[in-house]
Design a protein around this motif. Structure first.
Motif, PDB file in Angstrom:
ATOM      1  N   TRP A 173       0.805  -1.223   0.000  1.00 19.23           N
ATOM      2  CA  TRP A 173       0.000   0.000   0.000  1.00 19.23           C
ATOM      3  C   TRP A 173       0.836   1.270   0.000  1.00 19.23           C
ATOM      4  O   TRP A 173       0.296   2.361  -0.101  1.00 19.23           O
ATOM      5  CB  TRP A 173      -0.962   0.014   1.196  1.00 19.23           C
ATOM      6  N   GLY A 174       2.159   1.125   0.146  1.00 15.44           N
ATOM      7  CA  GLY A 174       3.029   2.289   0.029  1.00 15.44           C
ATOM      8  C   GLY A 174       3.203   3.106   1.284  1.00 15.44           C
ATOM      9  O   GLY A 174       3.948   4.087   1.286  1.00 15.44           O
ATOM     10  N   GLN A 175       2.553   2.748   2.378  1.00 12.83           N
ATOM     11  CA  GLN A 175       2.673   3.493   3.628  1.00 12.83           C
ATOM     12  C   GLN A 175       2.271   2.612   4.804  1.00 12.83           C
ATOM     13  O   GLN A 175       1.586   1.600   4.624  1.00 12.83           O
ATOM     14  CB  GLN A 175       1.792   4.743   3.613  1.00 12.83           C
ATOM     15  N   GLN A 176       2.732   3.012   5.984  1.00  7.56           N
ATOM     16  CA  GLN A 176       2.331   2.301   7.193  1.00  7.56           C
ATOM     17  C   GLN A 176       0.968   2.802   7.626  1.00  7.56           C
ATOM     18  O   GLN A 176       0.764   4.005   7.814  1.00  7.56           O
ATOM     19  CB  GLN A 176       3.358   2.525   8.313  1.00  7.56           C
ATOM     20  N   LEU A 177       0.041   1.876   7.807  1.00  5.40           N
ATOM     21  CA  LEU A 177      -1.346   2.254   8.113  1.00  5.40           C
ATOM     22  C   LEU A 177      -1.630   2.293   9.606  1.00  5.40           C
ATOM     23  O   LEU A 177      -2.618   2.914  10.023  1.00  5.40           O
ATOM     24  CB  LEU A 177      -2.315   1.265   7.440  1.00  5.40           C
ATOM     25  N   PRO A 185      -7.411   5.758   8.125  1.00  7.51           N
ATOM     26  CA  PRO A 185      -8.798   5.293   8.014  1.00  7.51           C
ATOM     27  C   PRO A 185      -8.945   4.063   7.120  1.00  7.51           C
ATOM     28  O   PRO A 185      -9.992   3.415   7.124  1.00  7.51           O
ATOM     29  CB  PRO A 185      -9.525   6.516   7.407  1.00  7.51           C
ATOM     30  N   CYS A 186      -7.881   3.740   6.388  1.00  6.34           N
ATOM     31  CA  CYS A 186      -7.911   2.567   5.518  1.00  6.34           C
ATOM     32  C   CYS A 186      -7.500   1.294   6.253  1.00  6.34           C
ATOM     33  O   CYS A 186      -7.509   0.206   5.656  1.00  6.34           O
ATOM     34  CB  CYS A 186      -6.988   2.776   4.318  1.00  6.34           C
ATOM     35  N   LEU A 187      -7.135   1.422   7.533  1.00 14.55           N
ATOM     36  CA  LEU A 187      -6.640   0.268   8.280  1.00 14.55           C
ATOM     37  C   LEU A 187      -7.720  -0.802   8.429  1.00 14.55           C
ATOM     38  O   LEU A 187      -7.429  -1.993   8.337  1.00 14.55           O
ATOM     39  CB  LEU A 187      -6.143   0.715   9.655  1.00 14.55           C
ATOM     40  N   ALA A 188      -8.951  -0.388   8.645  1.00 10.63           N
ATOM     41  CA  ALA A 188     -10.036  -1.356   8.814  1.00 10.63           C
ATOM     42  C   ALA A 188     -10.252  -2.156   7.531  1.00 10.63           C
ATOM     43  O   ALA A 188     -10.518  -3.367   7.573  1.00 10.63           O
ATOM     44  CB  ALA A 188     -11.313  -0.632   9.219  1.00 10.63           C
ATOM     45  N   THR A 189     -10.122  -1.493   6.386  1.00 12.61           N
ATOM     46  CA  THR A 189     -10.267  -2.192   5.108  1.00 12.61           C
ATOM     47  C   THR A 189      -9.136  -3.191   4.921  1.00 12.61           C
ATOM     48  O   THR A 189      -9.348  -4.303   4.423  1.00 12.61           O
ATOM     49  CB  THR A 189     -10.271  -1.183   3.950  1.00 12.61           C
ATOM     50  N   GLU A 190      -7.944  -2.800   5.297  1.00 10.48           N
ATOM     51  CA  GLU A 190      -6.822  -3.734   5.196  1.00 10.48           C
ATOM     52  C   GLU A 190      -7.057  -4.966   6.064  1.00 10.48           C
ATOM     53  O   GLU A 190      -6.782  -6.091   5.644  1.00 10.48           O
ATOM     54  CB  GLU A 190      -5.517  -3.053   5.623  1.00 10.48           C
ATOM     55  N   ALA A 191      -7.582  -4.757   7.275  1.00  7.65           N
ATOM     56  CA  ALA A 191      -7.866  -5.887   8.162  1.00  7.65           C
ATOM     57  C   ALA A 191      -8.894  -6.820   7.527  1.00  7.65           C
ATOM     58  O   ALA A 191      -8.784  -8.043   7.633  1.00  7.65           O
ATOM     59  CB  ALA A 191      -8.372  -5.370   9.507  1.00  7.65           C
ATOM     60  N   GLN A 192      -9.883  -6.251   6.850  1.00 10.52           N
ATOM     61  CA  GLN A 192     -10.893  -7.071   6.169  1.00 10.52           C
ATOM     62  C   GLN A 192     -10.263  -7.845   5.012  1.00 10.52           C
ATOM     63  O   GLN A 192     -10.579  -9.029   4.800  1.00 10.52           O
ATOM     64  CB  GLN A 192     -12.023  -6.169   5.652  1.00 10.52           C
ATOM     65  N   ILE A 193      -9.357  -7.201   4.273  1.00  6.95           N
ATOM     66  CA  ILE A 193      -8.680  -7.864   3.168  1.00  6.95           C
ATOM     67  C   ILE A 193      -7.874  -9.056   3.673  1.00  6.95           C
ATOM     68  O   ILE A 193      -7.905 -10.152   3.092  1.00  6.95           O
ATOM     69  CB  ILE A 193      -7.767  -6.864   2.428  1.00  6.95           C
ATOM     70  N   LEU A 194      -7.158  -8.862   4.767  1.00  8.41           N
ATOM     71  CA  LEU A 194      -6.347  -9.948   5.324  1.00  8.41           C
ATOM     72  C   LEU A 194      -7.226 -11.071   5.856  1.00  8.41           C
ATOM     73  O   LEU A 194      -6.883 -12.255   5.739  1.00  8.41           O
ATOM     74  CB  LEU A 194      -5.457  -9.407   6.441  1.00  8.41           C
ATOM     75  N   ALA A 195      -8.353 -10.714   6.444  1.00  8.55           N
ATOM     76  CA  ALA A 195      -9.236 -11.733   7.020  1.00  8.55           C
ATOM     77  C   ALA A 195      -9.882 -12.597   5.946  1.00  8.55           C
ATOM     78  O   ALA A 195     -10.115 -13.794   6.162  1.00  8.55           O
ATOM     79  CB  ALA A 195     -10.304 -11.059   7.871  1.00  8.55           C
ATOM     80  N   MET A 238     -10.115  -1.371  -1.445  1.00  8.93           N
ATOM     81  CA  MET A 238      -9.494  -0.129  -1.007  1.00  8.93           C
ATOM     82  C   MET A 238     -10.080   1.067  -1.763  1.00  8.93           C
ATOM     83  O   MET A 238     -10.371   2.117  -1.174  1.00  8.93           O
ATOM     84  CB  MET A 238      -7.973  -0.186  -1.229  1.00  8.93           C
ATOM     85  N   ASP A 239     -10.255   0.898  -3.062  1.00 11.11           N
ATOM     86  CA  ASP A 239     -10.804   1.989  -3.865  1.00 11.11           C
ATOM     87  C   ASP A 239     -12.224   2.321  -3.419  1.00 11.11           C
ATOM     88  O   ASP A 239     -12.604   3.495  -3.305  1.00 11.11           O
ATOM     89  CB  ASP A 239     -10.788   1.584  -5.336  1.00 11.11           C
ATOM     90  N   SER A 240     -13.017   1.285  -3.132  1.00 10.35           N
ATOM     91  CA  SER A 240     -14.398   1.503  -2.695  1.00 10.35           C
ATOM     92  C   SER A 240     -14.455   2.167  -1.324  1.00 10.35           C
ATOM     93  O   SER A 240     -15.421   2.866  -0.993  1.00 10.35           O
ATOM     94  CB  SER A 240     -15.154   0.169  -2.646  1.00 10.35           C
ATOM     95  N   ALA A 241     -13.413   1.956  -0.496  1.00 12.99           N
ATOM     96  CA  ALA A 241     -13.377   2.551   0.846  1.00 12.99           C
ATOM     97  C   ALA A 241     -12.836   3.973   0.822  1.00 12.99           C
ATOM     98  O   ALA A 241     -12.645   4.581   1.891  1.00 12.99           O
ATOM     99  CB  ALA A 241     -12.521   1.693   1.762  1.00 12.99           C
ATOM    100  N   GLY A 242     -12.569   4.499  -0.355  1.00 11.95           N
ATOM    101  CA  GLY A 242     -12.051   5.866  -0.455  1.00 11.95           C
ATOM    102  C   GLY A 242     -10.544   5.957  -0.346  1.00 11.95           C
ATOM    103  O   GLY A 242     -10.012   7.051  -0.135  1.00 11.95           O
ATOM    104  N   CYS A 243      -9.872   4.829  -0.482  1.00 10.33           N
ATOM    105  CA  CYS A 243      -8.408   4.802  -0.382  1.00 10.33           C
ATOM    106  C   CYS A 243      -7.820   4.596  -1.779  1.00 10.33           C
ATOM    107  O   CYS A 243      -7.094   3.627  -2.040  1.00 10.33           O
ATOM    108  CB  CYS A 243      -7.954   3.693   0.560  1.00 10.33           C
TER     109      CYS A 243
END
Length: 352
Positions: free
Chosen positions: A168-172, A180-190, A204-209
């Motif tokens: 993702w290019g940065q630490q979330l 604010p994209c951290l929750a989406t990342e957690a969902q992706i990993l899950a 990520m795109d749908s979450a505004g990231c």
């Protein structure tokens, strides 16, 4: 490959800090020490003989007009006898196990690591000591709780954060500045793994990231080099874990040997002059064994703090530069641990 290597390093560190070698050999060491005490030291009357020699030497000093030295020798011998009889009657109980010196030093070391890395859910050494009062089984659980923050932070520094940087290019999950994209990342990993699917970046795109999704879609050379450098850092971490395990096992074997020879150390400690050096040497070697654990955990802790600060300060820099710095920190930690251990051992030698 990075995940596998880091998990192997974590297992090795956890295995070393749970003292399996000491647990396995504690009973034989205690039995051997008891046999020496019952079959050699006791029948030969070495303690009484040492006291007689001490009083004889002190009397000789007194007749030569050195009354102060004579009284000092007798006083030190009686003090040694009192301490060894009351406190060190069972050296294995004192040195080994979760409630022994070795266990408490391990808990102190891992507690310092938790404090240094600022773990919000960490457990202080005082809390562990109170927890261990519930018994040996409860002490094992407390020890695991003490090690969990240290191990989880190693995982975060070498797996979680590199994953975020490479994908993702940065630490979330920067403390206090979570994306604010951290929750989406957690969902992706899950819900993963995703293979070659575009679903993660679409989520990520749908979450505004959108910026993160765009970065993920670009397979740059910077990310490829960063991935290999990340694996290199993990291999260096595994090397450090081997050094940690080796040093810890050596410390355990040293303490076990100290337990075995203790019956002979007590009579020697009652002798004036050079005979007493054996007792001080015994104490110094025990101190050195404890120093290894403290130096190991403190070094791991400082390494994690440095990595966390470095990644945050280099935010936005090319990935290969960040991971080169990560490798440099791990190499520096290996060197620093060796020098710290040598310095602390030198201090221990000066107490002899």
């Amino acid at each position: 490959a990075n995940v596998w290597v880091v998990h192997a390093a974590l297992w090795l560190v956890n295995w070393a800090l749970t003292f399996h070698v000491a647990d396995a050999l504690a009973a034989p060491a205690e039995s051997l020490a008891a046999a020496y005490q019952a079959d050699v030291v006791g029948p030969l009357g070495l303690v009484g003989l040492a006291l007689v020699l001490c009083f004889f030497t002190s009397f000789w000093y007194f007749t030569r007009g050195r009354g102060t030295k004579a009284l000092g020798e007798v006083g030190v011998s009686l003090l040694v006898l009192m301490v060894t009889a009351c406190t060190w009657a069972q050296p294995s109980t004192l040195l080994l196990g979760n409630n022994g010196v070795l266990g408490h030093v391990r808990d102190l070391a891992t507690g310092l690591a938790s404090i240094t890395t600022s773990i919000s859910d960490g457990t202080s050494p005082g809390e562990v000591a109170a927890c261990q009062s519930g018994g040996e089984a409860n002490a094992d659980q407390c020890t695991a709780e003490m090690q969990a923050p240290l191990l989880s932070n190693i995982h975060a520094a070498f797996v979680d954060v590199p994953y975020q940087l490479l994908n993702w290019g940065q630490q979330l999950d920067v403390p206090g500045q979570q994306s604010p994209c951290l929750a989406t990342e957690a969902q992706i990993l899950a819900e993963g793994p995703w293979g070659t699917s575009n679903t993660p970046r679409d989520m990520m795109d749908s979450a505004g990231c959108s910026a993160l999704a765009t970065f993920n879609a670009d397979p740059s050379a910077d990310r490829l080099i960063g991935a290999f450098l990340c694996l290199s850092a993990a291999l260096l971490l595994f090397l450090q874990a081997i050094l940690v395990a080796g040093a810890t096992i050596l410390a355990e074997l040293t303490v076990l040997a100290l337990v075995v020879v203790f019956p002979f150390v007590v009579p020697a400690g009652l002798l004036p002059g050079g005979g007493r050096d054996l007792l001080w040497s015994w104490v110094t070697r025990a101190l050195k064994a404890m120093i290894v654990l403290v130096a190991t955990c403190v070094t791991l802790s400082l390494m994690l703090v440095t990595i966390s600060s470095l990644i945050q300060s280099m935010s936005g820099d090319p990935l290969f530069e960040i991971f080169i710095a990560l490798n440099a920190v791990v190499v520096g930690a290996i060197i620093f641990r060796g020098r710290l251990t040598k310095s602390l051992r030198r201090i221990a030698d000066q107490t002899h």
